[in-house]
Scaffold this motif. Structure first.
Motif, PDB file in Angstrom:
ATOM      1  N   PRO A  32       0.730  -1.380   0.348  1.00 19.20           N
ATOM      2  CA  PRO A  32      -0.074   0.062  -0.128  1.00 19.20           C
ATOM      3  C   PRO A  32       0.422   1.244  -0.097  1.00 19.20           C
ATOM      4  O   PRO A  32       2.069   1.274   0.305  1.00 19.20           O
ATOM      5  CB  PRO A  32      -0.950  -0.101   1.315  1.00 19.20           C
ATOM      6  N   SER A  85      -9.923   0.658   3.774  1.00 18.01           N
ATOM      7  CA  SER A  85      -9.047  -0.837   4.094  1.00 18.01           C
ATOM      8  C   SER A  85      -9.820  -1.378   5.190  1.00 18.01           C
ATOM      9  O   SER A  85      -9.874  -2.774   5.352  1.00 18.01           O
ATOM     10  CB  SER A  85      -7.966  -0.697   4.983  1.00 18.01           C
ATOM     11  N   ASN A 116     -10.424   6.157  -0.256  1.00 14.13           N
ATOM     12  CA  ASN A 116      -9.032   5.733  -0.162  1.00 14.13           C
ATOM     13  C   ASN A 116      -8.878   6.477  -0.412  1.00 14.13           C
ATOM     14  O   ASN A 116      -7.138   6.911   0.191  1.00 14.13           O
ATOM     15  CB  ASN A 116      -9.081   4.992  -1.674  1.00 14.13           C
TER      16      ASN A 116
END
Ligand code: NAG
Ligand code: NAG
Ligand code: NAG
Ligand code: NAG
Ligand code: NAG
Length: 337
Positions: free
Chosen positions: A97, A205, A245
């Motif tokens: 990530p 997430s 996000n």
């Protein structure tokens, strides 16, 4: 410490298991001060760089610890996570990530400082292990001894990272077997998760836990193992859209730059952000150990965390003539252009 019994149990198990997991070629193990002769100032250079830069950007400490963890879980602690992909093939770092990516430049800069003093001597894997330790120490966290002598790997494959790094959606059983597959145990799972005391996460997430846990969606489809009030707060004030996000949430709200017991206190109140955090308190023994540490002085957490970090740093290390000492952490040595 009336509740110390379960803690003692897990700590003892950890102490017995301090072996050189995959300690490389027979006869070669890591040792403290490996560069004493070959690059006497190596560890001091790393420490100096970290002491100068981490106070200006303390969140780097979380990035480094995550990077070190990811490195050790794929092909051992051999800095494979730092390699760039070549010829269009994606590397471990391409599975990481964004939050992890920022640490690479930091390590690259330390590497160039060390290279200018001792070219080709100090591995990227050791620099990552040392810098992680020093960064956690600089932000007031635990200190642990880092044995050195790791060699750098030459292979980095994205799919291996996807397959082997424990996912934030894992339940307790899967987490434990993931750790066990690396020679780590229950204590390591519980205490290394404590790194989330300085963690941050993007809404998307974990937003499934807020909005769409079973896949039915709609109001009320939150993860029942997440504290309802906390979930409502997150939906209202932080993660208003499941697909968000970009918004970042602190895993230990209010003290995400401080190495303390807040993360574990949150777990006991069912406020862990990831399913893999919540999973830790679905196991009775793990929950009892966490409760015991939470009711102890922070030094107890520091001790068990430090022990597990030292163990993590030994996982699958390459030593002796295995691998190489990379000149640049993002590239294997004999790459030709
Ligand atoms: C590694 O990849 C990154 C991102 O693609 C790039 O910015 C960097 O220059 C590369 N490093 C080297 C040494 O080629
Ligand atoms: C954990 O998750 C796996 C799937 O990833 C599932 O097969 C298993 O049954 C789960 N274990 C428990 C105890 O829920
Ligand atoms: C909820 O999850 C299911 C299955 O994962 C998916 O098909 C559906 O589109 C999701 N609903 C929303 C509103 O995101
Ligand atoms: C974030 O979401 C936006 C909009 O859905 C999308 O265009 C973008 O690629 C996403 N970024 C990442 C890093 O996933
Ligand atoms: C991830 O990094 C890329 C490139 O640096 C950037 O364009 C993107 O916005 C980042 N995504 C998030 C969610 O931060």
């Amino acid at each position: 410490m009336a509740m110390a019994a379960p803690l003692t149990l897990v700590v003892v198990a950890a102490a017995v298991a301090v072996v050189f997991v995959g300690g490389g070629v027979e006869g070669w193990v890591l040792k403290e001060g490996f560069y004493e002769q070959s690059c006497p100032r190596a560890e001091a250079l790393v420490k100096h760089y970290v002491e100068q830069h981490v106070p200006l950007a303390p969140s780097v400490a979380a990035t480094l610890i995550r990077t070190h963890f990811h490195d050790c879980f794929v092909r051992g602690c051999d800095a494979s996570v730092l390699l760039n992909g070549t010829d269009g093939a994606e590397a471990e770092k391409d599975a990481a990530p964004n939050l992890t990516l920022r640490g690479f430049a930091f390590i690259d800069r330390i590497k160039s400082v060390v290279e200018s003093e001792c070219p080709g001597v100090v591995s990227c894997a050791d620099i990552l292990a040392l810098a992680t330790r020093d960064a956690i120490s600089v932000i007031g966290g635990p200190f642990w001894r880092v044995a050195t002598g790791r060699r750098d790997g030459r292979v980095s494959i994205k799919q291996e990272a996807l397959d082997q790094i424990p996912a934030p959606t894992m339940n307790f059983t899967d987490l434990l077997s993931s750790f066990q597959s690396k020679g780590l145990d229950l204590a390591d799972l519980i205490w290394l998760s404590g790194a989330h005391t300085i963690g941050i996460a993007h809404c998307n997430s974990f937003s499934k836990r807020l909005y769409n846990f079973t896949g039915k969606g709609g109001p009320g489809d939150a993860d029942p193992s997440l504290d309802a009030e906390y979930a409502a707060n997150l939906r209202r004030s932080k993660c208003a859209a499941p697909s968000d996000n970009t918004t970042i949430v602190e895993m230990d709200p209010g003290s995400f730059l401080t190495f303390d017991l807040g993360y574990y206190r949150g777990l006991l109140r069912r406020r862990g952000l990831f399913q893999s955090d919540a999973a830790l308190v679905t196991d009775a023994a793990a929950e009892a150990n966490i409760a015991s540490v939470v009711s102890s002085p922070p030094e107890v957490f520091f001790q068990v965390f430090a022990r597990s970090m030292a163990k993590l740093g030994m996982v699958g290390v390459k030593t002796g003539s295995e691998g190489e000492i990379r000149k640049h952490c993002a590239l294997v040595n004999d790459i030709h252009y």
